[in-house]
Each structure stands twice: as C-alpha cells, then as structure tokens.
Design a protein around this motif. Structure first.
Motif, PDB file in Angstrom:
ATOM      1  N   LEU A   1      56.713  80.519  33.747  1.00 40.10           N
ATOM      2  CA  LEU A   1      57.931  80.457  32.932  1.00 40.10           C
ATOM      3  C   LEU A   1      57.726  79.667  31.637  1.00 40.10           C
ATOM      4  CD1 LEU A   1      60.779  80.045  35.564  1.00 40.10           C
ATOM      5  CD2 LEU A   1      60.240  82.025  34.178  1.00 40.10           C
ATOM      6  N   VAL A   2      56.846  78.639  31.678  1.00 39.75           N
ATOM      7  CA  VAL A   2      56.562  77.882  30.452  1.00 39.75           C
ATOM      8  C   VAL A   2      56.014  78.819  29.383  1.00 39.75           C
ATOM      9  CG1 VAL A   2      55.063  76.143  29.419  1.00 39.75           C
ATOM     10  CG2 VAL A   2      56.228  75.656  31.537  1.00 39.75           C
ATOM     11  N   PHE A   3      55.076  79.681  29.766  1.00 41.28           N
ATOM     12  CA  PHE A   3      54.491  80.615  28.798  1.00 41.28           C
ATOM     13  C   PHE A   3      55.518  81.663  28.355  1.00 41.28           C
ATOM     14  CE2 PHE A   3      50.661  78.921  30.776  1.00 41.28           C
ATOM     15  CZ  PHE A   3      49.916  78.642  29.639  1.00 41.28           C
ATOM     16  N   VAL A   4      56.312  82.136  29.309  1.00 38.87           N
ATOM     17  CA  VAL A   4      57.310  83.169  28.983  1.00 38.87           C
ATOM     18  C   VAL A   4      58.350  82.598  28.003  1.00 38.87           C
ATOM     19  CG1 VAL A   4      59.193  84.564  29.931  1.00 38.87           C
ATOM     20  CG2 VAL A   4      57.012  84.452  31.122  1.00 38.87           C
ATOM     21  N   PHE A   5      58.884  81.419  28.317  1.00 36.97           N
ATOM     22  CA  PHE A   5      59.915  80.831  27.448  1.00 36.97           C
ATOM     23  C   PHE A   5      59.344  80.427  26.091  1.00 36.97           C
ATOM     24  CE2 PHE A   5      62.243  79.635  31.535  1.00 36.97           C
ATOM     25  CZ  PHE A   5      63.092  80.717  31.425  1.00 36.97           C
ATOM     26  N   SER A   6      58.080  79.954  26.071  1.00 40.66           N
ATOM     27  CA  SER A   6      57.449  79.618  24.787  1.00 40.66           C
ATOM     28  C   SER A   6      57.315  80.866  23.925  1.00 40.66           C
ATOM     29  CB  SER A   6      56.072  78.996  24.993  1.00 40.66           C
ATOM     30  OG  SER A   6      56.185  77.835  25.761  1.00 40.66           O
ATOM     31  N   GLY A   7      56.921  81.980  24.553  1.00 45.07           N
ATOM     32  CA  GLY A   7      56.796  83.242  23.818  1.00 45.07           C
ATOM     33  C   GLY A   7      58.126  83.720  23.280  1.00 45.07           C
ATOM     34  N   ILE A   8      59.169  83.601  24.110  1.00 42.12           N
ATOM     35  CA  ILE A   8      60.506  84.019  23.655  1.00 42.12           C
ATOM     36  C   ILE A   8      60.955  83.154  22.474  1.00 42.12           C
ATOM     37  CG2 ILE A   8      62.944  84.164  24.314  1.00 42.12           C
ATOM     38  CD1 ILE A   8      62.009  84.847  27.159  1.00 42.12           C
ATOM     39  N   CYS A   9      60.703  81.827  22.573  1.00 46.04           N
ATOM     40  CA  CYS A   9      61.094  80.923  21.478  1.00 46.04           C
ATOM     41  C   CYS A   9      60.357  81.289  20.191  1.00 46.04           C
ATOM     42  CB  CYS A   9      60.786  79.468  21.839  1.00 46.04           C
ATOM     43  SG  CYS A   9      61.972  78.774  22.961  1.00 46.04           S
ATOM     44  N   ALA A  10      59.051  81.548  20.299  1.00 49.64           N
ATOM     45  CA  ALA A  10      58.271  81.914  19.101  1.00 49.64           C
ATOM     46  C   ALA A  10      58.825  83.191  18.480  1.00 49.64           C
ATOM     47  CB  ALA A  10      56.805  82.085  19.473  1.00 49.64           C
ATOM     48  N   ALA A  11      59.159  84.180  19.334  1.00 48.12           N
ATOM     49  CA  ALA A  11      59.738  85.435  18.824  1.00 48.12           C
ATOM     50  C   ALA A  11      61.076  85.175  18.154  1.00 48.12           C
ATOM     51  CB  ALA A  11      59.896  86.423  19.978  1.00 48.12           C
ATOM     52  N   LEU A  12      61.862  84.254  18.719  1.00 47.98           N
ATOM     53  CA  LEU A  12      63.177  83.952  18.138  1.00 47.98           C
ATOM     54  C   LEU A  12      63.040  83.274  16.776  1.00 47.98           C
ATOM     55  CD1 LEU A  12      65.100  82.759  21.311  1.00 47.98           C
ATOM     56  CD2 LEU A  12      65.604  84.768  19.947  1.00 47.98           C
ATOM     57  N   TYR A  13      62.007  82.402  16.621  1.00 47.08           N
ATOM     58  CA  TYR A  13      61.824  81.735  15.319  1.00 47.08           C
ATOM     59  C   TYR A  13      61.349  82.737  14.264  1.00 47.08           C
ATOM     60  CZ  TYR A  13      62.461  77.463  17.920  1.00 47.08           C
ATOM     61  OH  TYR A  13      62.982  76.504  18.723  1.00 47.08           O
ATOM     62  N   ILE A  14      60.541  83.706  14.698  1.00 42.66           N
ATOM     63  CA  ILE A  14      60.134  84.761  13.754  1.00 42.66           C
ATOM     64  C   ILE A  14      61.372  85.585  13.354  1.00 42.66           C
ATOM     65  CG2 ILE A  14      58.758  86.880  13.525  1.00 42.66           C
ATOM     66  CD1 ILE A  14      56.691  85.424  15.396  1.00 42.66           C
ATOM     67  N   ALA A  15      62.241  85.858  14.343  1.00 42.39           N
ATOM     68  CA  ALA A  15      63.498  86.562  14.037  1.00 42.39           C
ATOM     69  C   ALA A  15      64.358  85.750  13.076  1.00 42.39           C
ATOM     70  CB  ALA A  15      64.264  86.830  15.326  1.00 42.39           C
ATOM     71  N   LEU A  16      64.300  84.417  13.237  1.00 40.94           N
ATOM     72  CA  LEU A  16      65.085  83.533  12.357  1.00 40.94           C
ATOM     73  C   LEU A  16      64.566  83.580  10.912  1.00 40.94           C
ATOM     74  CD1 LEU A  16      67.499  81.741  13.004  1.00 40.94           C
ATOM     75  CD2 LEU A  16      65.944  79.816  13.167  1.00 40.94           C
TER      76      LEU A  16
ATOM     77  N   TYR B   1      66.742  84.642   7.696  1.00 41.11           N
ATOM     78  CA  TYR B   1      66.876  83.929   6.408  1.00 41.11           C
ATOM     79  C   TYR B   1      66.561  84.868   5.250  1.00 41.11           C
ATOM     80  CZ  TYR B   1      67.569  79.355   8.434  1.00 41.11           C
ATOM     81  OH  TYR B   1      68.097  78.299   9.105  1.00 41.11           O
ATOM     82  N   PHE B   2      65.551  85.719   5.456  1.00 39.21           N
ATOM     83  CA  PHE B   2      65.193  86.659   4.386  1.00 39.21           C
ATOM     84  C   PHE B   2      66.350  87.616   4.119  1.00 39.21           C
ATOM     85  CE2 PHE B   2      63.493  90.837   3.187  1.00 39.21           C
ATOM     86  CZ  PHE B   2      62.972  90.508   1.951  1.00 39.21           C
ATOM     87  N   PHE B   3      66.916  88.188   5.189  1.00 32.65           N
ATOM     88  CA  PHE B   3      68.029  89.129   4.997  1.00 32.65           C
ATOM     89  C   PHE B   3      69.290  88.422   4.495  1.00 32.65           C
ATOM     90  CE2 PHE B   3      65.569  91.807   8.043  1.00 32.65           C
ATOM     91  CZ  PHE B   3      65.328  92.837   7.144  1.00 32.65           C
ATOM     92  N   LEU B   4      69.356  87.106   4.701  1.00 34.15           N
ATOM     93  CA  LEU B   4      70.496  86.339   4.179  1.00 34.15           C
ATOM     94  C   LEU B   4      70.480  86.301   2.657  1.00 34.15           C
ATOM     95  CD1 LEU B   4      72.847  84.376   5.143  1.00 34.15           C
ATOM     96  CD2 LEU B   4      71.211  82.543   4.796  1.00 34.15           C
ATOM     97  N   ILE B   5      69.275  86.173   2.088  1.00 37.66           N
ATOM     98  CA  ILE B   5      69.207  85.912   0.636  1.00 37.66           C
ATOM     99  C   ILE B   5      68.732  87.109  -0.180  1.00 37.66           C
ATOM    100  CG2 ILE B   5      68.864  83.428   0.892  1.00 37.66           C
ATOM    101  CD1 ILE B   5      65.848  84.008   0.331  1.00 37.66           C
ATOM    102  N   TRP B   6      68.300  88.172   0.456  1.00 40.03           N
ATOM    103  CA  TRP B   6      67.599  89.197  -0.319  1.00 40.03           C
ATOM    104  C   TRP B   6      68.497  89.975  -1.270  1.00 40.03           C
ATOM    105  CZ3 TRP B   6      66.173  94.622   1.780  1.00 40.03           C
ATOM    106  CH2 TRP B   6      67.230  95.149   2.514  1.00 40.03           C
TER     107      TRP B   6
END
Lengths: 70, 135
Positions: free
Chosen positions: B60-75, B79-84
C-alpha cells in the motif's frame, strides 16, 4: 499484557509508526517530511486563492496588463 | 464579450471541482501512507500482537505513493489549464503573471520536496530489507 494492549491501541497510530520506524529516526527525513507537510497546506490554500483570482474577467482583457508597460 | 465572461464563470466551477477532487484524493492517500508500517523493527517480530497485514502495508505504501505522484502531475496540468487562456500567458507576460500568482513558482519546489521524501522512505525500506534478510 499492558504492553500488548498498548501496542494494539497504538498499532495504527501515525506517531507510533513514525517513532518506531527506521526512517522516523532519520533527521533529514524529518526535515523533508515536515517541510513538505507545511508546503502542501500552503499550496492548496494558494491553489484555491489562485483559481478565484485568475477567474476574474480582468485576467482575460488587455487593459489591466498593457497599462503597466512602457 | 459576454460569451467570454460566461466561459470564465462556468470554467471556474469546473476548475474548483477538479481541484477539490485532486486535493481530497491527495489528502486521503497521504494520510493513509502514514498509517502503513513499512520498516519498523516490530514487523520482524513473530509476536502474536502483530496481527495486522504487514505485507499489505508494504504494498500500500507503493500504491499510495504512486497515486500521490499521479495526483501532483495532475495538479501541474490543473495549474497550466488555469492560466493558459489568460491574457498575460497568451502574450508572454509570464513575469507579471508569476508576481500575481506566486504558486506557479512554488509548485516545482513542492514536487522536489515530495519526491525527496518518498525517495528517502523507499531507500530506507530497501536498506531495511537488506537488514532483515540477515536474520
């Protein structure tokens, strides 16, 4: 028995996991962990502020931005 | 002009929902990682008190870390779609925009902090595996 019950109580406690784990004893990790935790809260707060700020119509019109240019 | 303002107003609704979904998912995953016992010496003991599923914790540590990394990339995309569509972004006034919206400068530093923390945690786990294999 007391220790066993105490462990059961604390088995899923965040601070217990951090204190007993090997990484929790690493001072550099603690710095990164707490800096990231504070930065995460600030980033979300500024994210909401930025979304409201950027959605203002003046951000899509040239008047506000061109008046500062020489 | 009215159409432009309508697009802005309706897109705010969508942006805020997307942001709240990303934020909630990230808070849940980041919190759950903290409850996963990955490298404590207690996981080595065969005591009867260790009833929770340790193997599942490690996965679960690896799974949740992967989900968090994907969420930060989505973030970052958020931000890009916020300002473009904003005027300063379209016409290259990025310095002015970054002074008005400082989060654009802070985001890369935050991602570096996130990956530093996760790399330290995973390296500690791999070192712990080496230590545990000596038993």
């Amino acid at each position: 028995m007391i220790a066993k019950n105490q462990y059961k109580l604390n088995a899923f406690n965040v601070l217990t996991v951090l204190n007993f784990s090997e990484i929790g004893k690493n001072f550099i990790f603690q710095i990164f962990f707490w800096t990231k935790a504070v930065a995460l809260v600030l980033m979300y707060a500024y994210g909401i502020k930025s979304a409201i700020q950027v959605s203002h119509p003046t951000y899509y019109k040239p008047q506000k931005w061109l008046q500062n240019l020489d | 002009m009215q159409q432009e303002q309508k697009v802005t107003a309706s897109s705010l609704h969508g942006r805020m929902w997307a942001f709240l979904i990303i934020m909630s998912a990230d808070v849940i995953c980041s919190s759950l990682i903290m409850f996963c016992d990955m490298d404590s010496r207690q996981v080595l003991s065969k005591a009867s008190v260790n009833k929770h599923n340790i193997k599942l914790d490690k996965i679960l540590v690896f799974v949740f870390s992967g989900i968090c990394a994907a969420l930060y990339i989505a973030l970052v995309f958020w931000y890009f779609f916020l300002i473009w569509k904003t005027f300063p972004f379209k016409f290259g006034l990025l310095g002015t925009l970054m002074r008005k919206v400082p989060i654009l400068i802070a985001m890369p530093f935050f991602i570096v902090l996130f990956f530093a923390e996760k790399i330290l945690r995973i390296v500690s786990y791999l070192l712990f595996l080496t230590f545990a294999s000596t038993f």
